[in-house]
Design a protein around this motif. Structure first.
Motif, PDB file in Angstrom:
ATOM      1  N   PHE A  45       0.833  -1.205   0.000  1.00 48.10           N
ATOM      2  CA  PHE A  45       0.000   0.000   0.000  1.00 48.10           C
ATOM      3  C   PHE A  45       0.869   1.257   0.000  1.00 48.10           C
ATOM      4  CE2 PHE A  45      -3.357   2.508   2.555  1.00 48.10           C
ATOM      5  CZ  PHE A  45      -3.884   3.028   1.384  1.00 48.10           C
ATOM      6  N   VAL A  46       1.823   1.305   0.902  1.00 48.35           N
ATOM      7  CA  VAL A  46       2.715   2.468   1.003  1.00 48.35           C
ATOM      8  C   VAL A  46       3.563   2.609  -0.256  1.00 48.35           C
ATOM      9  CG1 VAL A  46       4.684   3.423   2.265  1.00 48.35           C
ATOM     10  CG2 VAL A  46       2.787   2.406   3.524  1.00 48.35           C
ATOM     11  N   THR A  47       4.050   1.474  -0.793  1.00 47.30           N
ATOM     12  CA  THR A  47       4.889   1.522  -2.003  1.00 47.30           C
ATOM     13  C   THR A  47       4.119   2.117  -3.181  1.00 47.30           C
ATOM     14  OG1 THR A  47       6.102  -0.423  -1.238  1.00 47.30           O
ATOM     15  CG2 THR A  47       6.292   0.131  -3.564  1.00 47.30           C
ATOM     16  N   LEU A  48       2.859   1.667  -3.393  1.00 44.35           N
ATOM     17  CA  LEU A  48       2.050   2.186  -4.500  1.00 44.35           C
ATOM     18  C   LEU A  48       1.752   3.672  -4.328  1.00 44.35           C
ATOM     19  CD1 LEU A  48      -0.436  -0.780  -5.059  1.00 44.35           C
ATOM     20  CD2 LEU A  48       1.431  -0.069  -6.547  1.00 44.35           C
ATOM     21  N   GLY A  74      -5.304   6.738   5.514  1.00 42.80           N
ATOM     22  CA  GLY A  74      -5.429   5.305   5.215  1.00 42.80           C
ATOM     23  C   GLY A  74      -4.318   4.490   5.854  1.00 42.80           C
ATOM     24  N   CYS A  75      -3.084   4.992   5.752  1.00 44.59           N
ATOM     25  CA  CYS A  75      -1.947   4.274   6.347  1.00 44.59           C
ATOM     26  C   CYS A  75      -2.070   4.202   7.863  1.00 44.59           C
ATOM     27  CB  CYS A  75      -0.641   4.967   5.959  1.00 44.59           C
ATOM     28  SG  CYS A  75      -0.186   4.722   4.236  1.00 44.59           S
ATOM     29  N   ALA A  76      -2.542   5.282   8.478  1.00 47.39           N
ATOM     30  CA  ALA A  76      -2.708   5.295   9.936  1.00 47.39           C
ATOM     31  C   ALA A  76      -3.740   4.265  10.366  1.00 47.39           C
ATOM     32  CB  ALA A  76      -3.117   6.689  10.390  1.00 47.39           C
ATOM     33  N   ASP A 110      -7.621  13.677 -10.931  1.00 46.09           N
ATOM     34  CA  ASP A 110      -6.846  13.655 -12.171  1.00 46.09           C
ATOM     35  C   ASP A 110      -7.531  12.712 -13.151  1.00 46.09           C
ATOM     36  OD1 ASP A 110      -5.002  13.803 -14.153  1.00 46.09           O
ATOM     37  OD2 ASP A 110      -3.418  12.716 -13.082  1.00 46.09           O
ATOM     38  N   LYS A 111      -8.398  13.260 -13.994  1.00 43.50           N
ATOM     39  CA  LYS A 111      -9.189  12.431 -14.904  1.00 43.50           C
ATOM     40  C   LYS A 111      -8.326  12.008 -16.076  1.00 43.50           C
ATOM     41  CE  LYS A 111     -13.542  14.599 -13.565  1.00 43.50           C
ATOM     42  NZ  LYS A 111     -12.984  15.221 -12.364  1.00 43.50           N
ATOM     43  N   ASP A 112      -7.465  11.051 -15.783  1.00 44.00           N
ATOM     44  CA  ASP A 112      -6.557  10.531 -16.790  1.00 44.00           C
ATOM     45  C   ASP A 112      -6.794   9.032 -16.930  1.00 44.00           C
ATOM     46  OD1 ASP A 112      -3.673   9.431 -17.662  1.00 44.00           O
ATOM     47  OD2 ASP A 112      -3.891  11.525 -18.297  1.00 44.00           O
ATOM     48  N   VAL A 113      -6.593   8.513 -18.143  1.00 43.51           N
ATOM     49  CA  VAL A 113      -6.867   7.091 -18.392  1.00 43.51           C
ATOM     50  C   VAL A 113      -5.996   6.191 -17.515  1.00 43.51           C
ATOM     51  CG1 VAL A 113      -6.832   5.269 -20.142  1.00 43.51           C
ATOM     52  CG2 VAL A 113      -7.583   7.574 -20.756  1.00 43.51           C
ATOM     53  N   ILE A 114      -4.718   6.580 -17.335  1.00 42.53           N
ATOM     54  CA  ILE A 114      -3.809   5.751 -16.539  1.00 42.53           C
ATOM     55  C   ILE A 114      -4.283   5.578 -15.104  1.00 42.53           C
ATOM     56  CG2 ILE A 114      -2.325   7.695 -15.891  1.00 42.53           C
ATOM     57  CD1 ILE A 114      -1.202   4.111 -16.735  1.00 42.53           C
ATOM     58  N   ASN A 115      -4.854   6.644 -14.527  1.00 43.02           N
ATOM     59  CA  ASN A 115      -5.392   6.557 -13.169  1.00 43.02           C
ATOM     60  C   ASN A 115      -6.638   5.691 -13.120  1.00 43.02           C
ATOM     61  OD1 ASN A 115      -3.407   8.199 -12.044  1.00 43.02           O
ATOM     62  ND2 ASN A 115      -4.504  10.065 -12.589  1.00 43.02           N
ATOM     63  N   PHE A 116      -7.388   5.667 -14.209  1.00 40.68           N
ATOM     64  CA  PHE A 116      -8.574   4.829 -14.282  1.00 40.68           C
ATOM     65  C   PHE A 116      -8.200   3.351 -14.228  1.00 40.68           C
ATOM     66  CE2 PHE A 116     -12.133   2.809 -16.501  1.00 40.68           C
ATOM     67  CZ  PHE A 116     -13.200   3.333 -15.796  1.00 40.68           C
ATOM     68  N   TYR A 117      -7.112   3.002 -14.904  1.00 43.59           N
ATOM     69  CA  TYR A 117      -6.648   1.619 -14.877  1.00 43.59           C
ATOM     70  C   TYR A 117      -6.204   1.178 -13.465  1.00 43.59           C
ATOM     71  CZ  TYR A 117      -6.644   1.784 -19.958  1.00 43.59           C
ATOM     72  OH  TYR A 117      -7.002   1.905 -21.274  1.00 43.59           O
ATOM     73  N   PHE A 118      -5.671   2.134 -12.702  1.00 48.76           N
ATOM     74  CA  PHE A 118      -5.185   1.807 -11.353  1.00 48.76           C
ATOM     75  C   PHE A 118      -6.309   1.518 -10.366  1.00 48.76           C
ATOM     76  CE2 PHE A 118      -1.025   3.419 -12.620  1.00 48.76           C
ATOM     77  CZ  PHE A 118      -0.187   2.567 -11.930  1.00 48.76           C
ATOM     78  N   LEU A 119      -7.574   1.777 -10.786  1.00 48.77           N
ATOM     79  CA  LEU A 119      -8.692   1.496  -9.884  1.00 48.77           C
ATOM     80  C   LEU A 119      -8.878   0.003  -9.632  1.00 48.77           C
ATOM     81  CD1 LEU A 119     -11.296   4.090 -11.221  1.00 48.77           C
ATOM     82  CD2 LEU A 119     -10.077   4.168  -9.046  1.00 48.77           C
ATOM     83  N   SER A 120      -8.292  -0.842 -10.479  1.00 50.46           N
ATOM     84  CA  SER A 120      -8.377  -2.303 -10.271  1.00 50.46           C
ATOM     85  C   SER A 120      -7.244  -2.846  -9.391  1.00 50.46           C
ATOM     86  CB  SER A 120      -8.363  -3.022 -11.616  1.00 50.46           C
ATOM     87  OG  SER A 120      -7.156  -2.724 -12.310  1.00 50.46           O
ATOM     88  N   MET A 121      -6.315  -1.987  -8.979  1.00 52.02           N
ATOM     89  CA  MET A 121      -5.193  -2.441  -8.152  1.00 52.02           C
ATOM     90  C   MET A 121      -5.620  -3.039  -6.810  1.00 52.02           C
ATOM     91  SD  MET A 121      -2.342  -2.417  -9.652  1.00 52.02           S
ATOM     92  CE  MET A 121      -1.374  -2.696  -8.194  1.00 52.02           C
ATOM     93  N   PRO A 122      -6.553  -2.412  -6.082  1.00 45.31           N
ATOM     94  CA  PRO A 122      -6.967  -3.025  -4.793  1.00 45.31           C
ATOM     95  C   PRO A 122      -7.494  -4.452  -4.948  1.00 45.31           C
ATOM     96  CG  PRO A 122      -7.702  -0.755  -4.906  1.00 45.31           C
ATOM     97  CD  PRO A 122      -7.180  -1.082  -6.274  1.00 45.31           C
TER      98      PRO A 122
END
Length: 550
Positions: A45-48, A74-76, A110-122
Motif C-alpha cells: 500500500f505504502v509503495t504504491l 489510510g496508512c494510519a 486527475d481524470k486521466d486514463v492511466i489513473n482509471f486503470y489503477f482502480l483495479s489495483m486493490p
C-alpha cells in the motif's frame, strides 16, 4: 455430458462452500498468517502510494496534498490494525477497503486514463490473502468504482465510447475476480499441502529428536561427542557415572585420562573413517580416579551437508564383567585340564607309595628302631592323603570333617617345619588370642594349607627372617594371618597369584597356592593375599568359627 458438467459444478460449489466455512472459522495459526499478510499489504500500500506521488509530481502536482492527506489517514488506519494481532481478521477487511481511497482520490482529481486503470489495483492486491471474502469485497467495490468513474468520465475521457461499455468493465471485474478466486484457491491448496507436509516433517523430526535425546540421556552406555581437536562437546549421564566426572567441568576441554581421545588417536580415526562408516575396538582404560575399566568402543563420524566430518561420537560399553566371565571360563577350563592331569599323576604316585608302605611295615617288625619306621609310615600316609586331595581337583571326594582345635594343627605344622626353618634361618612366631579356636574341618587339608603357606614364606626369605602366625576370632570367623618379611610380589602380577601354573619361583609349579585356595573355599572360607615389594607378603584366611558346645 450434462451429468459430468453438473458433477463438476457441484464439486466447485462444494469447494466454495467449504472455503466459505473456513473463511468464517479461523484458528490461531491462520490468524497469525493473516496478521503477517496485513503487514505485507501495508508495505505494498505504502509503495504504491509513493509511486503514485512520484508520478503525479511531474504530471499533476496540484493533487499531491490531497493524496498525502488521504493516504496518510489510510496508512494510519491500516497501521492501527497491523499493530494489533488479535484484530487481524477485521484488519484484513479494513485494509482491503482502505486501499481504494487513495486511488479514488487520484482518479477523481486527475481524470486521466492511466489513473482509471489503477482502480483495479486493490482487487489485485486482495489476492495476497488467498481468501474468498476479501476478493469478493474488493471485486464488488471495483465493479462499482469502475462503473461510477466510467459514467462520470463518459464526456471527458470516454466520449467516443458507448455507455453499454460499462457492462464490459463489470464483466472484466467478474473475470478478474473468478481468476483470482481460482488462483487463490489453487495457491491456498498448495500452501495447505505444504503446511501439512511441513507439520508432518516437523513432527517426525521432533519424534526422532526426542527418541535420540531419550536414548542419549537414558542409555547405560557412555556417549561422548568430541570435535576434531579432541575437545569434548557433550556427554551423557552414563559417561559422567563411568568416568566419575561432571559435564560442566569437562565441556570444552580435553579428556587426557582417556588415551583414545588424544590428538594422535583422532587423526588415526579420521583417516580410517574416510573409508568406513564406523570403527569398533576393545580397550582397557582408566577413569579420572585411576580405576581401570574394559570398554567396547564404537566411533561414529558426524558429517555436515557436504559430507565432511565435523565431530566424532564415542559410544562406550562397559565389558569389565564380560571380561571377568571370560577369564573365569578360561580358569575353569584350566582347572578341568589340571584335574584330568591330577588324576593320572596321583594314580601313578599312589602305586609306588603303596609298595613302599608295605615294605616299611615288614621292616618295622624286624628292626629295633621302630620309632623311625613309625615316622616313615606316617609320612607315607600323608603322601597318600595328598595324592587323594590332588585327585579331588578332578573329582570331588568325600572328606572326613571333624571338630579340631586350630592351635594344635599350627603347633604340629611348626614342629614338622622346625628343621627346615633352621636351615633357612627363619624364626616362626606364633600368637594366639584365644586358648581354644575350634573349627569344623578336615585336619590334614588344613595342615597342607599351613605347610604350603609357611614354606612359601620361607622361600621368599633366602637370607632369613621372621614368619609371624597369629589367630583370633572376629565376628564369628577365625582370622588366621601368616606374614613374612620376604621380597614380596610385584603389584602388576599379584592378581594372577593362585592361577594354575602361575608362579614367581624359578622351579615352582604354580599349583600349591591354587590347591590351598580350593581347600579353604571347600571349608566355606576365604584366602586373600596382600604384598609389597621388599617389605613382605601377608596371607589372611577366614574360616567359620565353631563355638564351644556346638
Amino acid at each position: 455430458m450434462n451429468v459430468q458438467v453438473g458433477a463438476t459444478f457441484a464439486r466447485y460449489a462444494s469447494n466454495i462452500k467449504e472455503a466459505w466455512v473456513n473463511e468464517r472459522r479461523l484458528n490461531l495459526e491462520q490468524t497469525h498468517i493473516i496478521h503477517q499478510k496485513n503487514k505485507l499489504m501495508l508495505v505494498v500500500f505504502v509503495t504504491l502510494i509513493v509511486l503514485d506521488i512520484l508520478a503525479n509530481l511531474f504530471i499533476f502536482p496540484e493533487i499531491i496534498p490531497a493524496i498525502l492527506l488521504t493516504a496518510g489517514l489510510g496508512c494510519a488506519l491500516v497501521t492501527f490494525f497491523v499493530l494489533r494481532p488479535k484484530l487481524a481478521k477485521v484488519g484484513m477487511y479494513v485494509t482491503v477497503c482502505t486501499s481504494f481511497i487513495p486511488f479514488w482520490v487520484v482518479a477523481y482529481l486527475d481524470k486521466d486514463v492511466i489513473n482509471f486503470y489503477f482502480l483495479s489495483m486493490p482487487l489485485i492486491m486482495s489476492s495476497l490473502y488467498n481468501r474468498i471474502l476479501p476478493i469478493l469485497i474488493a471485486s464488488f467495490l471495483t465493479s462499482i468504482t469502475l462503473s461510477f468513474f466510467y459514467i462520470d468520465y463518459s464526456k471527458i475521457v470516454f466520449s467516443n465510447h458507448l455507455k453499454v461499455d460499462v457492462l464490459y468493465f463489470i464483466l472484466f471485474s467478474i473475470f478478474v475476480t473468478i481468476f483470482l478466486l481460482f488462483s487463490s484457491r489453487l495457491t491456498g491448496s498448495l500452501l495447505e499441502r505444504a503446511e501439512k507436509k511441513e507439520k508432518q516433517t516437523s513432527l517426525e523430526l521432533l519424534s526422532t529428536k526426542e527418541y535420540l535425546e531419550a536414548y542419549f540421556n537414558n542409555t547405560t552406555d557412555s556417549i561422548g561427542v568430541y570435535d576434531l581437536n579432541g575437545t569434548i562437546l557433550k556427554v551423557n549421564a552414563s559417561f559422567e557415572k563411568m568416568f566419575k566426572v561432571d559435564e560442566k567441568d569437562i565441556l570444552g576441554m580435553e579428556t587426557s585420562f582417556l588415551s583414545f581421545t588424544s590428538a594422535n588417536s583422532l587423526r588415526v580415526f579420521l583417516s580410517k573413517l574416510k573409508k568406513q562408516k564406523q570403527l569398533s575396538f576393545e580397550l582397557l582404560t582408566a577413569t579420572r580416579e585411576g580405576n581401570h575399566v574394559d570398554l567396547n568402543i564404537t566411533v561414529t563420524p558426524v558429517k555436515n551437508s557436504e559430507g565432511g566430518i565435523i565431530a566424532l561420537v564415542f559410544l562406550m560399553k562397559d565389558i569389565t564383567d564380560k571380561k571377568r566371565t571370560e577369564e573365569a571360563l578360561m580358569q575353569s577350563e584350566k582347572l578341568s585340564v589340571i584335574g584330568e592331569l591330577a588324576a593320572g599323576v596321583a594314580h601313578e604316585i599312589r602305586n609306588p607309595v603303596t609298595v613302599l608302605k608295605g615294605f616299611v611295615h615288614l621292616l618295622s617288625k624286624e628292626s629295633r628302631e621302630k620309632e623311625f619306621f613309625t615316622i616313615m609310615d606316617k609320612e607315607l600316609e600323608r603322601i597318600n592323603q595328598i595324592t587323594n586331595e590332588f585327585m579331588a581337583l578332578a573329582k570331588p571326594q568325600a572328606i572326613k570333617i571333624k571338630r579340631q582345635n586350630l592351635k594344635e594343627l599350627i603347633q604340629e605344622v611348626c614342629v614338622f617345619l622346625e628343621s627346615e626353618a633352621f636351615i633357612h634361618q627363619v624364626v616362626m612366631e606364633v600368637v594366639h588370642f584365644e586358648d581354644y579356636i575350634w573349627l569344623e574341618c578336615e585336619p590334614n587339608q588344613i595342615k597342607q594349607v599351613l605347610i604350603n603357606l609357611i614354606k612359601n614364606g620361607m622361600e621368599a626369605m633366602p637370607d632369613g627372617g621372621k614368619i609371624t602366625i597369629h589367630t583370633q576370632v572376629v565376628d564369628g570367623y577365625v582370622n588366621l594371618v601368616i606374614k613374612d618379611e620376604g621380597y614380596g610380589i610385584p603389584e602388576e602380577v599379584i592378581n594372577k597369584v593362585g592361577q594354575p601354573f602361575f608362579t614367581t619361583k624359578e622351579q615352582g609349579t604354580g599349583l600349591g597356592l591354587m590347591v590351598s585356595m580350593k581347600i579353604i573355599e571347600n571349608h566355606g572360607g576365604q584366602l586373600t593375599i596382600q604384598s609389597e615389594e621388599k617389605v613382605g607378603s601377608t596371607v589372611e584366611i577366614l574360616l567359620p568359627h565353631l563355638k564351644r558346645g556346638e
